[in-house]
Design an enzyme around this catalytic site. Structure first.
Site, PDB file in Angstrom:
ATOM      1  N   SER A   1       0.813  -1.213   0.000  1.00  0.00           N
ATOM      2  CA  SER A   1       0.000   0.000   0.000  1.00  0.00           C
ATOM      3  C   SER A   1       0.846   1.262   0.000  1.00  0.00           C
ATOM      4  O   SER A   1       0.486   2.260  -0.629  1.00  0.00           O
ATOM      5  CB  SER A   1      -0.935   0.008   1.210  1.00  0.00           C
ATOM      6  OG  SER A   1      -1.870  -1.040   1.132  1.00  0.00           O
TER       7      SER A   1
ATOM      8  N   LYS B   1      -0.834   0.459  14.715  1.00  0.00           N
ATOM      9  CA  LYS B   1      -0.852   1.866  14.287  1.00  0.00           C
ATOM     10  C   LYS B   1      -2.250   2.462  14.408  1.00  0.00           C
ATOM     11  O   LYS B   1      -2.540   3.505  13.834  1.00  0.00           O
ATOM     12  CB  LYS B   1      -0.307   2.031  12.872  1.00  0.00           C
ATOM     13  CG  LYS B   1      -1.186   1.559  11.742  1.00  0.00           C
ATOM     14  CD  LYS B   1      -0.604   2.077  10.425  1.00  0.00           C
ATOM     15  CE  LYS B   1      -1.521   1.730   9.260  1.00  0.00           C
ATOM     16  NZ  LYS B   1      -1.012   2.274   7.985  1.00  0.00           N
TER      17      LYS B   1
ATOM     18  N   ASP C   1       5.612   3.141   9.056  1.00  0.00           N
ATOM     19  CA  ASP C   1       4.318   3.461   9.646  1.00  0.00           C
ATOM     20  C   ASP C   1       3.886   2.566  10.792  1.00  0.00           C
ATOM     21  O   ASP C   1       3.239   3.022  11.721  1.00  0.00           O
ATOM     22  CB  ASP C   1       3.220   3.543   8.578  1.00  0.00           C
ATOM     23  CG  ASP C   1       3.023   2.248   7.807  1.00  0.00           C
ATOM     24  OD1 ASP C   1       3.940   1.403   7.799  1.00  0.00           O
ATOM     25  OD2 ASP C   1       1.959   2.086   7.184  1.00  0.00           O
TER      26      ASP C   1
ATOM     27  N   HIS D   1      -6.110  -9.349   4.763  1.00  0.00           N
ATOM     28  CA  HIS D   1      -4.959  -9.610   5.629  1.00  0.00           C
ATOM     29  C   HIS D   1      -5.290 -10.552   6.785  1.00  0.00           C
ATOM     30  O   HIS D   1      -4.370 -11.101   7.401  1.00  0.00           O
ATOM     31  CB  HIS D   1      -4.407  -8.295   6.186  1.00  0.00           C
ATOM     32  CG  HIS D   1      -3.438  -7.620   5.271  1.00  0.00           C
ATOM     33  ND1 HIS D   1      -2.308  -8.246   4.794  1.00  0.00           N
ATOM     34  CD2 HIS D   1      -3.422  -6.370   4.749  1.00  0.00           C
ATOM     35  CE1 HIS D   1      -1.635  -7.416   4.024  1.00  0.00           C
ATOM     36  NE2 HIS D   1      -2.286  -6.264   3.966  1.00  0.00           N
TER      37      HIS D   1
ATOM     38  N   ASP E   1      -4.058  -0.799  -5.662  1.00  0.00           N
ATOM     39  CA  ASP E   1      -2.700  -0.368  -5.332  1.00  0.00           C
ATOM     40  C   ASP E   1      -1.724  -1.533  -5.271  1.00  0.00           C
ATOM     41  O   ASP E   1      -0.508  -1.349  -5.368  1.00  0.00           O
ATOM     42  CB  ASP E   1      -2.680   0.414  -4.014  1.00  0.00           C
ATOM     43  CG  ASP E   1      -3.237  -0.394  -2.851  1.00  0.00           C
ATOM     44  OD1 ASP E   1      -3.975  -1.370  -3.082  1.00  0.00           O
ATOM     45  OD2 ASP E   1      -2.947  -0.046  -1.688  1.00  0.00           O
TER      46      ASP E   1
END
Length: 505
Positions: free
Chosen positions: A63, A192, A261, A396, A433
């Site tokens: 991503s 996150k 991230d 995922h 993506d």
């Protein structure tokens, strides 16, 4: 400049292409709208992995790089590629900052702590980079190296953590230095979502050895009731029954993920506690942490793309996504620039608490769709940029049935947005993506396992023309680098000088 022709850029996260077959959740889903769009002459397959986007050949897309390249209009050398180059040319071994830190440990008898994802998924980290770091530690005669292994189950097939831990131990034995001190699932260490309680459990295991005590690293895997991703923080003990690797005053901590991230929340947390105790912090690649952590490898410039061109032309845009993907349509799409660009508005859709995406694969897609519609109905907004996260986020989990439902929710949202685009006189460009849900089984040794990781498959890109307009069939090979030039062309604007992609429509 002629009047701007308004439109919508819609990223369907994880929307990859593969022929129908076992494990292809997208082909199994009932998606009449997406099927119809993909059958139009305006549909094309775009390369979204490997060297086409700036990754190593054969490396799965992700991503972060996907949105970077969509926005940049050109391949951008990814952090993993830059790390590999510094390994190959000896740049890490001769790095002054790293060398000084390791010389200090050799002089004081301190420990080097290596913290990172122990898998070869190539999305956030590559366990093989650990091999070079251990060799460097041996060259500098570092007395002790403590490895804080983060188990995956998301970028690679679930149930492979034991294999990757064995790889880590093999590298340590080969280098003659290093031992696994903690084993922590990525659900804790790489959160996150802002759930600091998860991060705290990971931090406590690393910093002072607080956690489930185990004699061998593999024992931690028995606690992963939610798979490798949710292995409870386990602390390996020595012969004396005490934690093997708490961080001591004067030690060195090196984060080994190349992507920022998901590690940065933990990095900031540990820095806040330990930096005042003389602990030196380093990161393998450049991070976007609040803490000033020096990077051994700096990132490539991704500027001069779509956001900069829109600002230059005075074109307003609205960016919309769920929290999981919000940074992707803002920070990453904008060339890794923090904060809104000029004439840019951000709409972040946040969930209420932590959600089991397997039980609720619709996520917040209705709210995202409503926000896109509200922005599209504004005459002062020529471009709406949004991300529908469901296919990737649910994919995922490795739950095939839930991912099928996620694709069906996405299809209904796209159908609604087609009506919005038509009703507001807008064109709409849809693109994946990276691949994900089209391959949900991975096999080794004749055994297929649920797979929630990314793929090297191409992604669909399709233009839904504005009412009264037609879209010609794209020719030649397409890549994600062609999306920004296409968006600018559809708006009636020319490309930015830095772009090497071409307008497909």
């Amino acid at each position: 400049m002629s009047a701007v022709r308004p439109g919508i850029l819609l990223v369907l996260d994880g929307w990859g292409h593969a022929e129908p077959g076992e494990g292809n959740a997208l082909a199994a889903a009932d998606t009449p709208c997406l099927d119809r769009l993909r059958a139009t002459p305006a549909a094309v397959l775009a390369e979204a992995s490997g060297s086409a986007v700036g990754l190593l050949p054969g490396t799965v897309g992700n991503s972060e790089i996907g949105h970077i390249v969509i926005g940049a209009g050109r391949p951008v050398p990814y952090d993993s590629v830059l790390v590999e180059e510094r390994i190959d040319d000896g740049g890490l071994r001769s790095h002054e900052t790293l060398g000084a830190a390791l010389d200090g440990l050799a002089a004081t008898g301190g420990s080097l702590h290596l913290i990172g994802l122990a898998s070869d998924g190539m999305i956030h980290a590559n366990v093989h980079h650990l091999r070079e770091l251990l060799r460097i530690a041996a060259l500098f005669a570092v007395p002790a190296v403590r490895i804080h292994a983060i188990t995956d189950g998301r970028d690679v097939a679930d149930g492979t953590a034991a294999h990757h831990l064995a790889t880590v131990e093999e590298y340590a034995a080969e280098a003659g230095v290093g031992s696994i001190a903690t084993v922590i699932g990525r659900g804790y260490a790489l959160d996150k979502s802002g759930d600091l309680a998860l991060t705290e459990r990971a931090a406590r295991a690393i910093a002072d050895g607080t956690g489930h005590r185990i004699g061998e690293p593999e024992e931690a895997l028995a606690t992963g009731g939610g798979g490798d991703e949710w292995v409870e923080p386990g602390v390996v003990t020595g012969a004396d029954g005490q934690p093997l690797g708490p961080v001591r005053d004067g030690d060195v901590v090196l984060f080994t993920n190349f992507r920022s991230d998901r590690i940065q929340q933990l990095a900031d947390r540990l820095y806040g506690e330990l930096a005042g105790r003389g602990v030196t912090f380093l990161s393998l690649a450049q991070y976007d942490t609040e803490a000033p952590i020096p990077a051994l490898v700096h990132r490539a410039d991704a500027g001069g793309g779509l956001a900069d061109r829109l600002a230059e032309c005075g074109v307003r845009s609205v960016r919309i996504a769920e929290a999981e993907k919000f940074e992707h349509v803002t920070y990453y799409l904008n060339g890794r620039k923090a904060g809104p660009a000029p004439l840019e508005e951000h709409v972040r859709i946040s969930a209420d608490g932590r959600t089991d995406h397997r039980a609720a694969p619709e996520m917040n897609i209705d709210r995202v769709t409503e926000a896109i519609g509200a922005a599209a109905r504004r005459a002062d907004v020529p471009l709406v940029v949004a991300n529908l996260a469901n296919i990737d986020v649910v994919g995922h989990t490795g739950d095939y049935a839930a991912t099928v439902r996620a694709a069906e929710h996405t299809d209904r949202a796209v159908a609604a947005l087609c009506r919005v685009a038509s009703g507001t006189g807008r064109w709409m460009l849809l693109v994946g993506d990276h691949g994900n849900a089209e391959k949900m089984l991975a096999g080794a040794g004749g055994v297929s396992r649920p797979y929630g990781g990314h793929t090297t498959n191409p992604v669909p890109a399709v233009l839904v023309p504005a009412p009264g307009q037609e879209a010609a069939q794209p020719t030649g090979t397409a890549t994600l680098a062609d999306i920004a030039p296409s968006v600018l062309s559809l708006l009636g604007l020319g490309p930015a000088p830095a772009m090497t992609g071409r307008a497909l429509w």
